[in-house]
Write a protein that holds these residues in place. Structure first.
Motif, short mmCIF file in Angstrom:
data_model
loop_
_atom_site.label_atom_id
_atom_site.label_comp_id
_atom_site.label_asym_id
_atom_site.label_seq_id
_atom_site.Cartn_x
_atom_site.Cartn_y
_atom_site.Cartn_z
N SER A 171 0.83 -1.21 0.00
CA SER A 171 0.00 0.00 0.00
C SER A 171 0.86 1.26 0.00
CB SER A 171 -0.96 0.00 1.19
OG SER A 171 -0.25 -0.11 2.42
N ASP A 172 2.04 1.23 0.66
CA ASP A 172 2.95 2.39 0.61
C ASP A 172 3.46 2.60 -0.81
OD1 ASP A 172 2.70 2.79 3.33
OD2 ASP A 172 4.51 1.67 3.85
N LEU A 177 3.11 5.51 -6.18
CA LEU A 177 2.67 5.49 -7.57
C LEU A 177 1.61 6.56 -7.83
CD1 LEU A 177 2.59 4.08 -10.37
CD2 LEU A 177 0.91 2.50 -9.41
N ARG A 178 0.74 6.75 -6.87
CA ARG A 178 -0.35 7.71 -7.00
C ARG A 178 0.09 9.16 -6.70
NH1 ARG A 178 -5.70 5.67 -6.79
NH2 ARG A 178 -5.76 3.98 -8.34
N GLY A 179 1.34 9.34 -6.28
CA GLY A 179 1.81 10.68 -5.97
C GLY A 179 1.44 11.16 -4.58
N GLU A 180 0.99 10.26 -3.71
CA GLU A 180 0.63 10.63 -2.34
C GLU A 180 1.87 10.65 -1.45
OE1 GLU A 180 -2.59 8.19 -0.93
OE2 GLU A 180 -3.53 8.16 -2.91
N ILE A 181 2.92 9.92 -1.83
CA ILE A 181 4.23 9.99 -1.16
C ILE A 181 5.25 10.26 -2.27
CG2 ILE A 181 5.91 8.79 0.28
CD1 ILE A 181 3.68 6.99 1.29
N VAL A 182 5.72 11.51 -2.35
CA VAL A 182 6.57 11.91 -3.47
C VAL A 182 7.98 12.27 -3.02
CG1 VAL A 182 6.85 13.53 -5.38
CG2 VAL A 182 4.55 12.74 -4.74
N ARG A 183 8.08 13.08 -2.02
CA ARG A 183 9.39 13.61 -1.60
C ARG A 183 10.26 12.49 -1.05
NH1 ARG A 183 8.01 17.51 2.83
NH2 ARG A 183 10.26 17.93 2.78
N GLU A 184 11.56 12.55 -1.38
CA GLU A 184 12.49 11.54 -0.91
C GLU A 184 12.56 11.55 0.61
OE1 GLU A 184 17.17 10.46 -1.50
OE2 GLU A 184 15.97 10.98 -3.26
N LYS A 185 12.41 12.74 1.19
CA LYS A 185 12.44 12.85 2.65
C LYS A 185 11.30 12.04 3.27
CE LYS A 185 12.25 16.17 6.46
NZ LYS A 185 12.10 17.61 6.84
N SER A 186 10.14 12.12 2.67
CA SER A 186 8.98 11.38 3.20
C SER A 186 9.23 9.88 3.09
CB SER A 186 7.72 11.75 2.43
OG SER A 186 7.45 13.14 2.56
N LYS A 187 9.85 9.48 1.98
CA LYS A 187 10.13 8.05 1.81
C LYS A 187 11.19 7.59 2.81
CE LYS A 187 9.05 8.32 -3.13
NZ LYS A 187 9.55 8.22 -4.51
N ALA A 188 12.17 8.47 3.08
CA ALA A 188 13.21 8.14 4.05
C ALA A 188 12.61 7.99 5.45
CB ALA A 188 14.30 9.22 4.05
N GLU A 189 11.69 8.89 5.79
CA GLU A 189 11.04 8.81 7.10
C GLU A 189 10.22 7.53 7.22
OE1 GLU A 189 8.82 12.41 7.17
OE2 GLU A 189 10.52 13.67 7.83
N LEU A 190 9.59 7.15 6.12
CA LEU A 190 8.80 5.92 6.11
C LEU A 190 9.70 4.71 6.33
CD1 LEU A 190 5.87 4.88 5.53
CD2 LEU A 190 6.58 4.61 3.15
N PHE A 191 10.83 4.67 5.64
CA PHE A 191 11.75 3.55 5.78
C PHE A 191 12.38 3.53 7.17
CE2 PHE A 191 16.10 1.72 4.99
CZ PHE A 191 15.68 0.41 4.89
N GLU A 192 12.73 4.71 7.67
CA GLU A 192 13.37 4.80 8.99
C GLU A 192 12.43 4.34 10.09
OE1 GLU A 192 16.18 7.98 11.42
OE2 GLU A 192 14.69 8.72 9.97
N ALA A 193 11.11 4.49 9.86
CA ALA A 193 10.13 4.07 10.86
C ALA A 193 9.89 2.57 10.85
CB ALA A 193 8.80 4.80 10.64
N HIS A 213 15.01 1.65 -4.85
CA HIS A 213 15.17 0.96 -6.13
C HIS A 213 14.06 -0.09 -6.33
CE1 HIS A 213 17.03 -1.07 -9.51
NE2 HIS A 213 17.04 -2.21 -8.82
N PHE A 214 13.84 -0.89 -5.31
CA PHE A 214 12.86 -1.96 -5.46
C PHE A 214 11.43 -1.45 -5.30
CE2 PHE A 214 16.78 -4.33 -4.29
CZ PHE A 214 16.92 -5.02 -5.51
N SER A 215 11.25 -0.36 -4.58
CA SER A 215 9.93 0.27 -4.54
C SER A 215 9.56 0.78 -5.93
CB SER A 215 9.92 1.44 -3.54
OG SER A 215 10.08 0.97 -2.22
N THR A 216 10.52 1.33 -6.62
CA THR A 216 10.28 1.81 -7.99
C THR A 216 9.94 0.64 -8.91
OG1 THR A 216 11.76 3.70 -7.66
CG2 THR A 216 11.28 3.05 -9.94
#
Length: 597
Positions: A171-172, A177-193, A213-216
């Motif tokens: 779902s993340d 893909l839908r543009g609801e999580i775009v910024r790299e910082k947001s993705k980093a925070e998601l991974f860090e959590a 890479h694999f999320s893409t």
């Protein structure tokens, strides 16, 4: 509008968008979503490994229908039992939606499509777990990150993240893909959590690069148009019904009545009406097929009761007008069969369809009441009923014969001769000698049921062996008991006919359980000690009294022949003989019988 029915493909993203827009829906009658989550994990594992998951089949409807949404309810807890939203569309509304969008019914593949939808939307937690570098095969370790595929590094698809490996929630990924999580910082925070990301320390950056890479790659997988294969069918009511009858072998069994219920839903809830009837009148059950065809008969004035006519012509107004009155006739028809001992109990009705002519006969009687029968009409019904069963008249092409019989019976009910002299001779009996009954061994066979009911009719109602109490139509626990038990017959040299109807008798289930595998002389002797009038009860079942003292224990074949002769004699003397009196009264004389009886 012509529909391209060739195989096509689309992406998971396109499928989810269509579901969200209400353009992909389920027919109201479709079974519930039942897949366990492990099936969803296997589904995504197959997608990642490029294993074919089967085709979805959609239909473009051309008729009014009630549909429902795909199931996004939680699997348990609050909201898990909420009712799914239903929407009824008229024919014109469906045509408009088809013309202006991609409106389609999901006919086959509901479990797969719903599983994908639930995972992408986050209703079901689905995680793609990746192998650590040290666990990879050497040929994969030798590749640069940019050259590795998600299939190269896949560890498993699971319902929760791993504390020891990179885990990507489906779902993340879909939100990215839908543009609801775009910024790299947001993705980093998601991974860090994540459980694993929180433990990485100075190794975070390299692991995060792999995560991105694999999320893409997963996003690319979800937008790949060739991922899902589907067919689009142009479906009128007839094709729609046939599709479900022939292809929906798993889950609930569907037939054209289910499609009709979905068509009528907005103005007449057929399923609910049927359930109400069965709750109020449990003795009769409800043959939905027969009551629906009765509505068709009345609506068409006796011209058509076929599936195509029903699906294309019958509307909510027809059912609102006729359902209740025909339900009364349905009950009265059963009452007549029960009261006259023509039927021992509801489950043993030989042919469901014979109710339709009987109902139409009653509909023409004064006050629509069987008490108004003349002696001639009663004899005609008796002859027609048994002749229909023992000629296996409704075993094939029954719709045309139902219409013919209903027309004949309506005429008789009105006091008219609406039949030719040859009508009474059209019944070609399949039982003319005892040997004909030796091969009748399946309880769904009309003659099998007919014999058991005929015995009941001749006796004026058979009684139970244990107590001589009358067996009646309210007794739903009747067993077609082996008179000579199977296990006992296994010890004899010739056991042909062990399951045939001549070795069967309808008795309460409890009595049958008590008999077990004993020889007839033994268990009948035990019954005799408890019921001194046992011979009277046995005579009603066409069983000789001498069986009680064991005289027949080693004479199984003779027993079958003796009982078979009694059945054939009833047919000859009590049923077929009615033809002569009917011909005399209806046509003023008797013509030589040429049709084999």
């Amino acid at each position: 509008m012509a529909v391209d029915t060739s195989q096509k493909t689309e992406s998971i993203d396109q499928l989810v968008s269509s579901i969200e827009a209400g353009d992909v829906v389920l027919p109201e009658f479709q079974r519930d979503f039942v897949w366990e989550q492990i099936k969803t994990y296997e589904l995504f594992d197959s997608l990642i490994r490029d294993i074919f998951i089967g085709s979805l089949i959609f239909g473009v409807p051309t008729f009014e229908l009630t549909v429902r949404e795909l199931d996004l309810r939680p699997r348990k807890g609050r909201g898990s039992r909420a009712k799914l939203e239903l929407r009824s569309y008229t024919k014109s509304e469906i045509n408009q939606r088809v013309k202006t969008g991609q409106f389609r019914l999901l006919l086959d593949g509901q479990q797969r499509a719903t599983s994908l939808y639930r995972a992408m939307k986050g209703t079901d937690e689905v995680w793609v777990i990746l192998r650590n570098d040290e666990d990879l095969p050497k040929e994969v370790q030798a590749k640069q990150l940019a050259d590795r595929t998600i299939e190269d590094v896949l560890f498993e698809v699971a319902g929760s993240e791993s504390p020891d490996r990179i885990s990507i929630r489906i779902s993340d990924c879909f939100k990215m893909l839908r543009g609801e999580i775009v910024r790299e910082k947001s993705k980093a925070e998601l991974f860090e959590a994540s459980q694993y990301g929180a433990t990485l320390g100075e190794n975070f950056e390299s692991a995060f690069d792999a995560y991105l890479h694999f999320s893409t790659q997963l996003q690319n997988l979800f937008r790949a148009e060739k991922l899902l294969s589907y067919y689009l069918l142009d479906t009128d009511e007839e094709k729609f019904s046939l599709f479900f009858e022939r292809s929906n072998s798993r889950g609930i069994q569907l037939n054209f009545i289910d499609i009709l219920a979905a068509k009528l839903y907005a103005g007449f809830n057929l399923r609910s009406k049927a359930e109400e009837f069965e709750e109020e009148f449990p003795t009769y059950g409800l043959g939905r097929n027969e009551l629906v065809r009765a509505v068709a008969y009345v609506t068409s004035d006796g011209r058509d009761i076929g599936r195509q006519y029903i699906l294309s012509t019958l509307s909510q107004s027809h059912f609102n007008e006729h359902w209740d009155s025909l339900g009364v006739l349905y009950r009265k028809a059963f009452d007549y069969l029960f009261d006259n001992h023509l039927l021992v109990a509801r489950p043993w009705l030989p042919y469901e369809n014979l109710l339709i002519p009987l109902m139409m006969f009653l509909r023409e009687l004064p006050k629509q009441d069987f008490s108004q029968l003349t002696p001639l009409q009663k004899r005609f019904l008796t002859y027609w009923y048994w002749s229909t069963i023992f000629s296996q008249r409704y075993s094939s092409a029954s719709q045309e014969i139902v219409l013919l019989d209903a027309r004949a019976l309506r005429g008789i009910a009105r006091g008219e001769v609406a039949i030719g002299r040859d009508y009474l001779g059209k019944f070609a009996y399949q039982v003319t000698e005892p040997a004909d009954l030796l091969s009748i061994s399946k309880k769904y066979n009309a003659i099998y049921r007919g014999v058991l009911n005929l015995v009941h009719w001749k006796a004026g109602g058979v009684t139970d062996w244990s107590s001589n109490s009358r067996i009646n139509y309210r007794d739903g626990n009747l067993d077609d008991h082996h008179i000579f038990p199977r296990k006992y017959l296994a010890s004899l040299p010739d056991t042909r006919g062990v399951d045939c109807v001549l070795n069967r008798a309808l008795i309460p289930k409890l009595t049958n359980i008590q008999i077990g595998k004993k020889r007839p002389g033994q268990y009948f002797g035990e019954l005799k000690s408890r019921n001194p009038e046992l011979e009277d009860a046995l005579a009603q079942h066409l069983i000789p009294a001498a069986i009680v003292d064991g005289s027949y224990d080693d004479l199984f074949e003779i027993f079958l022949e003796d009982r078979g002769e009694k059945v054939v004699r009833i047919l000859d003397d009590d049923v077929k003989a009615l033809r002569r009196s009917l011909e005399a009264e209806l046509f003023g004389g008797v013509e030589e019988q040429t049709t084999p009886h």
